[in-house]
Design an enzyme around this catalytic site. Structure first.
Site, PDB file in Angstrom:
ATOM      1  N   HIS A  39       0.875  -1.161  -0.125  1.00  0.00           N
ATOM      2  CA  HIS A  39       0.065   0.100   0.015  1.00  0.00           C
ATOM      3  C   HIS A  39       0.810   0.982   0.041  1.00  0.00           C
ATOM      4  O   HIS A  39       0.671   2.181  -0.788  1.00  0.00           O
ATOM      5  CB  HIS A  39      -0.865   0.079   1.343  1.00  0.00           C
ATOM      6  CG  HIS A  39      -1.993  -1.125   1.318  1.00  0.00           C
ATOM      7  ND1 HIS A  39      -1.770  -2.078   2.355  1.00  0.00           N
ATOM      8  CD2 HIS A  39      -3.058  -1.415   0.519  1.00  0.00           C
ATOM      9  CE1 HIS A  39      -2.808  -3.087   1.898  1.00  0.00           C
ATOM     10  NE2 HIS A  39      -3.440  -2.483   1.129  1.00  0.00           N
ATOM     11  N   GLN A  63     -18.009  -6.902  -1.224  1.00  0.00           N
ATOM     12  CA  GLN A  63     -17.269  -8.015  -2.034  1.00  0.00           C
ATOM     13  C   GLN A  63     -16.805  -9.218  -1.415  1.00  0.00           C
ATOM     14  O   GLN A  63     -15.928  -9.846  -1.902  1.00  0.00           O
ATOM     15  CB  GLN A  63     -15.755  -6.987  -2.434  1.00  0.00           C
ATOM     16  CG  GLN A  63     -14.763  -6.726  -1.312  1.00  0.00           C
ATOM     17  CD  GLN A  63     -13.818  -5.548  -1.746  1.00  0.00           C
ATOM     18  OE1 GLN A  63     -14.358  -4.634  -1.818  1.00  0.00           O
ATOM     19  NE2 GLN A  63     -12.832  -6.177  -2.076  1.00  0.00           N
ATOM     20  N   GLY A 152      -3.096  -1.731  -7.351  1.00  0.00           N
ATOM     21  CA  GLY A 152      -1.748  -2.604  -7.554  1.00  0.00           C
ATOM     22  C   GLY A 152      -2.119  -3.635  -8.472  1.00  0.00           C
ATOM     23  O   GLY A 152      -3.251  -4.117  -8.390  1.00  0.00           O
ATOM     24  N   GLN A 153      -1.041  -3.876  -9.282  1.00  0.00           N
ATOM     25  CA  GLN A 153      -0.992  -5.204 -10.219  1.00  0.00           C
ATOM     26  C   GLN A 153      -1.085  -6.531  -9.517  1.00  0.00           C
ATOM     27  O   GLN A 153      -1.619  -7.505 -10.188  1.00  0.00           O
ATOM     28  CB  GLN A 153       0.365  -5.169 -10.943  1.00  0.00           C
ATOM     29  CG  GLN A 153       0.323  -3.908 -11.892  1.00  0.00           C
ATOM     30  CD  GLN A 153       1.497  -4.123 -12.905  1.00  0.00           C
ATOM     31  OE1 GLN A 153       2.658  -4.471 -12.513  1.00  0.00           O
ATOM     32  NE2 GLN A 153       1.274  -3.477 -14.254  1.00  0.00           N
ATOM     33  N   LYS A 154      -1.033  -6.631  -8.118  1.00  0.00           N
ATOM     34  CA  LYS A 154      -0.993  -7.954  -7.780  1.00  0.00           C
ATOM     35  C   LYS A 154      -2.699  -8.153  -7.724  1.00  0.00           C
ATOM     36  O   LYS A 154      -2.871  -9.554  -7.868  1.00  0.00           O
ATOM     37  CB  LYS A 154      -0.681  -7.770  -5.943  1.00  0.00           C
ATOM     38  CG  LYS A 154      -1.245  -9.011  -5.403  1.00  0.00           C
ATOM     39  CD  LYS A 154      -0.116  -9.125  -4.200  1.00  0.00           C
ATOM     40  CE  LYS A 154      -0.827 -10.209  -3.341  1.00  0.00           C
ATOM     41  NZ  LYS A 154      -1.950  -9.953  -2.738  1.00  0.00           N
ATOM     42  N   GLN A 158      -9.020  -7.617 -10.713  1.00  0.00           N
ATOM     43  CA  GLN A 158      -9.473  -6.257 -10.112  1.00  0.00           C
ATOM     44  C   GLN A 158      -9.214  -5.074 -10.858  1.00  0.00           C
ATOM     45  O   GLN A 158     -10.004  -4.231 -11.269  1.00  0.00           O
ATOM     46  CB  GLN A 158      -9.355  -6.123  -8.797  1.00  0.00           C
ATOM     47  CG  GLN A 158      -9.481  -4.577  -8.196  1.00  0.00           C
ATOM     48  CD  GLN A 158      -9.385  -4.427  -6.782  1.00  0.00           C
ATOM     49  OE1 GLN A 158     -10.077  -5.120  -5.873  1.00  0.00           O
ATOM     50  NE2 GLN A 158      -8.351  -4.050  -6.011  1.00  0.00           N
ATOM     51  N   SER A 190       1.002  -8.900   1.053  1.00  0.00           N
ATOM     52  CA  SER A 190      -0.491  -8.940   1.405  1.00  0.00           C
ATOM     53  C   SER A 190      -1.114  -9.029   2.926  1.00  0.00           C
ATOM     54  O   SER A 190      -0.409  -9.398   3.754  1.00  0.00           O
ATOM     55  CB  SER A 190      -1.012 -10.508   0.887  1.00  0.00           C
ATOM     56  OG  SER A 190      -2.216 -10.759   1.221  1.00  0.00           O
ATOM     57  N   ARG A 192      -3.108 -10.645   3.984  1.00  0.00           N
ATOM     58  CA  ARG A 192      -3.398 -12.010   4.360  1.00  0.00           C
ATOM     59  C   ARG A 192      -2.183 -12.646   4.896  1.00  0.00           C
ATOM     60  O   ARG A 192      -2.153 -13.795   5.535  1.00  0.00           O
ATOM     61  CB  ARG A 192      -4.369 -12.832   3.445  1.00  0.00           C
ATOM     62  CG  ARG A 192      -5.454 -12.308   3.240  1.00  0.00           C
ATOM     63  CD  ARG A 192      -6.349 -13.233   2.335  1.00  0.00           C
ATOM     64  NE  ARG A 192      -7.839 -12.659   2.500  1.00  0.00           N
ATOM     65  CZ  ARG A 192      -8.487 -12.393   1.258  1.00  0.00           C
ATOM     66  NH1 ARG A 192      -8.053 -12.744   0.316  1.00  0.00           N
ATOM     67  NH2 ARG A 192      -9.640 -11.973   1.405  1.00  0.00           N
TER      68      ARG A 192
HETATM   69  O1  PAF Z   1      -8.177  -4.030  -3.298  1.00  0.00           O
HETATM   70  C1  PAF Z   1      -8.634  -3.856  -2.415  1.00  0.00           C
HETATM   71  O2  PAF Z   1      -8.094  -3.502  -1.282  1.00  0.00           O
HETATM   72  C2  PAF Z   1     -10.102  -3.622  -2.520  1.00  0.00           C
HETATM   73  O3  PAF Z   1     -10.548  -4.422  -3.368  1.00  0.00           O
HETATM   74  C3  PAF Z   1     -10.768  -2.176  -2.849  1.00  0.00           C
HETATM   75  C4  PAF Z   1     -10.145  -1.780  -4.056  1.00  0.00           C
HETATM   76  C5  PAF Z   1      -9.961  -1.102  -1.790  1.00  0.00           C
HETATM   77  C6  PAF Z   1     -12.086  -2.102  -2.847  1.00  0.00           C
HETATM   78  O4  PAF Z   1     -12.614  -2.380  -1.571  1.00  0.00           O
END
Ligand code: PAF
Length: 281
Positions: A39, A63, A152-154, A158, A190, A192
């Site tokens: 980030h 999501q 992010g490209q990760k 998305q 990540s 996670r």
């Molecule tokens: O990548 C993420 O952390 C999420 O999917 C995002 C883009 C902030 C949307 O909740």
């Protein structure tokens, strides 16, 4: 650094900033918090490109599937604020759920991410995931009205789906893809990863190792996806591999890799933790 928790505060700030600084640019870094170096690189890139950097910290419920880790998802508000402050962020937006979803779910406008891109790969096991991502990202875009937004490209799928939304809905926002950030040993960062034991982290290194071996094989002239997949799966042995796929930027499978339009994605579980990595080629 200013911290807003309501959409009203944020909108007032944006309106005032835009009227007082008509030529200045706003960069948005959407996140779900639990900030790490990945980030930070998005924030740094935003600061390099834009005059004002806004970071959103919001764990978006729409999501997550019913059996996914919404309630367990790491929440580290104090640490996140500290990181943002130190990184020179101008504004943090950290709303409660009711701020972002004021309406009952039966009254909400929902989204259908393009099926060809959303029902494959991540979408196969996470139905509706990208609809929820587009729902929150569009809400954030409408609140912040950024010039640029940093992804992010990760989270490759998305990124490509958000780019498609921007293109298809004519949104006046530039999406800036930011490269994957890895630890010294190559593990893609990540939130996670925090769930992994020391042994789990060692196991997880096989994921980036499989992509490195794929790169080397490509450099040796191997182009066939099937052969590249075989090489990677050998390295991933012992992990619960959900998929290893070679696709184009519309996320459709490729029989042979094509320079500049190939994406190689891997998802595997280590100690029950689902980890993603990929290679843009
Ligand atoms: O990548 C993420 O952390 C999420 O999917 C995002 C883009 C902030 C949307 O909740």
């Amino acid at each position: 650094m200013q911290v807003f928790t309501t959409t009203q505060e944020l909108r007032e700030f944006i309106a005032q900033y835009k009227s007082q600084n008509p030529t200045k640019t706003i960069g948005l870094v959407p996140t779900m918090g639990a900030l790490h170096k990945g980030h930070l690189s998005l924030i740094e890139t935003s600061r390099a490109h834009c005059d004002c950097t806004i970071v959103s910290l919001f764990v978006n419920p729409t999501q997550f599937g019913a059996n996914e880790d919404f309630s367990q998802y790491p929440r580290k508000k104090e640490a996140d604020l500290h990181i943002c402050n130190k990184a020179g962020v101008n504004v943090v937006f950290m709303p409660e759920i009711e701020q972002m979803y004021p309406l009952d779910s039966t009254l909400q406008i929902t989204f259908n991410a393009p099926k060809a891109m959303a029902n494959v790969l991540e979408g196969k096991t996470r139905p509706g995931h990208f609809n929820g991502v587009l729902q929150i990202v569009l809400k954030l875009f409408n609140l912040v009205r950024p010039n640029k937004a940093f992804f992010g490209q990760k989270d490759a799928q998305q990124l490509l789906i958000v780019q498609k939304m921007v293109q298809d809905l004519f949104l006046p926002i530039q999406i800036i893809p930011c490269p994957i950030v890895r630890n010294e040993e190559g593990l893609a960062l990540s939130s996670r990863n925090a769930y992994l034991s020391a042994n789990g982290i060692q196991q997880a290194l096989k994921i980036s190792a499989s992509l490195n071996a794929t790169t080397k094989a490509i450099m040796r002239g191997i182009k066939e996806s099937q052969e590249l997949k075989r090489i990677a799966l050998e390295i991933l042995e012992g992990l619960e591999v959900e998929y290893f796929e070679i696709v184009n930027h519309e996320l459709q499978p490729l029989e042979q890799i094509q320079k500049d339009s190939t994406l190689i994605l891997v998802v595997a579980r280590v100690e029950g933790v689902r980890l993603l990595d990929n290679l843009w080629f």
